[in-house]
Design a protein around this motif. Sequence first.
Motif, PDB file in Angstrom:
ATOM      1  N   HIS A 122       0.830  -1.210   0.000  1.00 33.81           N
ATOM      2  CA  HIS A 122       0.000   0.000   0.000  1.00 33.81           C
ATOM      3  C   HIS A 122       0.864   1.259   0.000  1.00 33.81           C
TER       4      HIS A 122
ATOM      5  N   GLU B 241       2.484   1.789  -3.440  1.00 33.76           N
ATOM      6  CA  GLU B 241       1.552   2.313  -4.447  1.00 33.76           C
ATOM      7  C   GLU B 241       1.330   3.810  -4.253  1.00 33.76           C
TER       8      GLU B 241
ATOM      9  N   ILE C 288      -7.186  -1.413   4.645  1.00 33.98           N
ATOM     10  CA  ILE C 288      -7.507  -0.335   3.709  1.00 33.98           C
ATOM     11  C   ILE C 288      -8.203   0.804   4.440  1.00 33.98           C
TER      12      ILE C 288
ATOM     13  N   SER D 248      -5.884   4.504   5.572  1.00 33.19           N
ATOM     14  CA  SER D 248      -6.137   5.567   4.585  1.00 33.19           C
ATOM     15  C   SER D 248      -5.692   6.941   5.089  1.00 33.19           C
TER      16      SER D 248
ATOM     17  N   GLU E 216      -9.408   6.817   0.256  1.00 28.94           N
ATOM     18  CA  GLU E 216      -9.542   5.370   0.291  1.00 28.94           C
ATOM     19  C   GLU E 216      -8.445   4.745  -0.550  1.00 28.94           C
ATOM     20  N   LEU E 217      -7.767   3.772   0.004  1.00 28.94           N
ATOM     21  CA  LEU E 217      -6.681   3.116  -0.710  1.00 28.94           C
ATOM     22  C   LEU E 217      -7.223   2.198  -1.780  1.00 28.94           C
ATOM     23  N   ASN E 218      -6.458   2.059  -2.842  1.00 31.84           N
ATOM     24  CA  ASN E 218      -6.788   1.057  -3.844  1.00 31.84           C
ATOM     25  C   ASN E 218      -6.375  -0.318  -3.337  1.00 31.84           C
ATOM     26  N   GLU E 219      -7.028  -1.315  -3.835  1.00 28.12           N
ATOM     27  CA  GLU E 219      -6.637  -2.669  -3.459  1.00 28.12           C
ATOM     28  C   GLU E 219      -5.322  -3.027  -4.143  1.00 28.12           C
ATOM     29  N   VAL E 220      -4.464  -3.721  -3.426  1.00 32.75           N
ATOM     30  CA  VAL E 220      -3.186  -4.136  -3.994  1.00 32.75           C
ATOM     31  C   VAL E 220      -3.108  -5.659  -3.974  1.00 32.75           C
TER      32      VAL E 220
ATOM     33  N   GLU F  40     -12.373  -9.154 -12.370  1.00 31.79           N
ATOM     34  CA  GLU F  40     -11.282  -8.211 -12.127  1.00 31.79           C
ATOM     35  C   GLU F  40      -9.933  -8.733 -12.610  1.00 31.79           C
TER      36      GLU F  40
END
Length: 641
Positions: free
Chosen positions: A28, A31, A144, A148, A174-178, A382
């Motif tokens: 996270h 990114e 997540i 944030s 909000e964090l993106n999914e990794v 996805e």
Amino acid sequence: MSRKIPSKIFISYRRDDTDAVAENIYHHLKEAFGDVVFKDNMRIGPGDVWDREILTHLESSDVVIVLIGDKWFIQDKHGCVRLEDEEDWVRKEIEYSLDREKKVVPLLVDPAQAPTPRSFRHLPLLAKKFPFRQALSVNSRELIKDLSRFIFIDLPEMGIPLLQQNPSEPGALELNEVDVLANYPLPVKPDKRNLPPPYVGLRPFAAGESFLFFGRDQDILKLIKKLESQCRDKKIILYHGRSGVGKSSLLTAGLYPRMKRGGWEAPPPCRRKKENGLAADLESLLQTYSDKFLRHLFVLDQVEEIFSNPWDEPEQEISALQDALIHFRDNYDNACLLLSFRSDYFTQVRKLLDDQNILYDELELFPLDREGILKAITGIMEKPELQAFYNISFDPAGLPKEIRDDVVKDKNSSHVTTLLQYQMDKLFQLAAPRWADDPTPVTITSEHYSEDFRKDNLERMLDVEFEHLQKDWPEQTTGGLAFDVLQQYITDQTTARERKDDHILALYEGHCKNFPAFFDYLKNRRSLLIGNKTEEGQDAGARLAHDSLAPLLLARFRVSEAPAQQAQRIFESKKYLGDDKKIHFKSIQDKEDIALLGHARAFMRRWSAAETEAFEQGKKAVEESGGTTARKNPKCLQQLR
């Protein structure tokens, strides 16, 4: 290479405490901030002098994040706290950072207790400075959400610039999914010529379906890190979770293929075979141990069956397993053994090891959370490489969240995985009934997911299964044969067990009308049983499709008013243990009971000699007394739910 870029954020962690969380946080942070984040195994390359690299990146970093879990103060094998060892690198990293007045942020995981000055009574520098640093708390299952603000606001205010502009809207923090498993890719790829359905139903995932296994990335990473950090003294891991939570699927489809790709020697997980015993199963696994310089992983699954479905003399199997575990501990270097079982049996399994002073580590698998459920529904969409094969869509786009919200209504959270797998399998079959022959694009719509289709708990799912049984095999279902057969797959401790097909056929074939065809339907056309195949592809046996079904089916069996279940209760009421230590039955004198037993016999397993004798004697007594065994239209014949 990116590992040569000076770091600005340094992650300090203890490997056998928070390795999985540290790696997740690393992804996270990377990114958000790019290649200025340091975690040792992600940035130190082959041939690098690792202690020099650590000090170099520590020196260049502005912020040092110290992860603290429940094993941060872990002791070594001599009983000494590792943090008090001058050569402990976690201690070195913190003292180095405090001495140079770096920004040190304690991160409490799951949630660990914040250290106090008394925690460092032998470490004056840490006692003076570390406990007074403001700490953050994070839940490893909700990173997540919990990270944030720290990433988007706190770290930029500490001078670490984001790669992209800080979101202007507070709600956008909000964090993106990794991909936390990026370093542990799957070796299994889909084969268009032999493509499995996208949703497997109630049965466990197979290793060849690992690319369809979604929603458990965090749990897989935790288990991998636990295995990688095991020392010689704790080579055994107790891996447990509640019934139906998905342990077997995670091991077979989530863990096993990745360990194989990572260079581990890992035979497939072995489920207990009662006729052999767990010690023999372990011995069979250990025969694959080939090279002490290679890492080996051995998995014994369904270990609780040593207690739930025991030998006639259970202490013999327990003693044999203890000896086998000691033999493994003392003779197999560079190897880990994972014992997987239901959490209900944690105390018994732990005692089995504690009684012989066998050290172990422990990890619990919890039910799927809301994000995991959604990922299990939409994961294929996805992944472009999978969507190219399956081409699945939902209309409206918010339908997966609607399905997720319905599934979590089941009050028993451990049923979530079971219900979800059942729902999605049936929903896909409804949307694409001919997909196996014609795998064209599929759209699952709200019309498919109608009010009549929705099932928000396992009880309603069972209602549907028995409605199908009643429709297709009315006589056998009304008579109680379905319950009688399914009860054969449930132990006295209300857990699922496997039965050989030959055993079931011997119990029912001959006196039960059309039984082979009914059994084939029950095993292959419904979702209550799953069959096992031999290496040659022949039917070998079956077990309940999911462990969660055992208590629900047994509860229905006990209250069923079908003839077979009423007859079973009659026999149970007459049963007693004789002086010869054998089961006997009291005389059955009631003519109504005799009539019921005579009718129910065609819907029950083959009676024992003692049951047959009790019935025949009772029948003769009734006839001699002038009674009759005729019973037309018994009241107990009714549709089952």
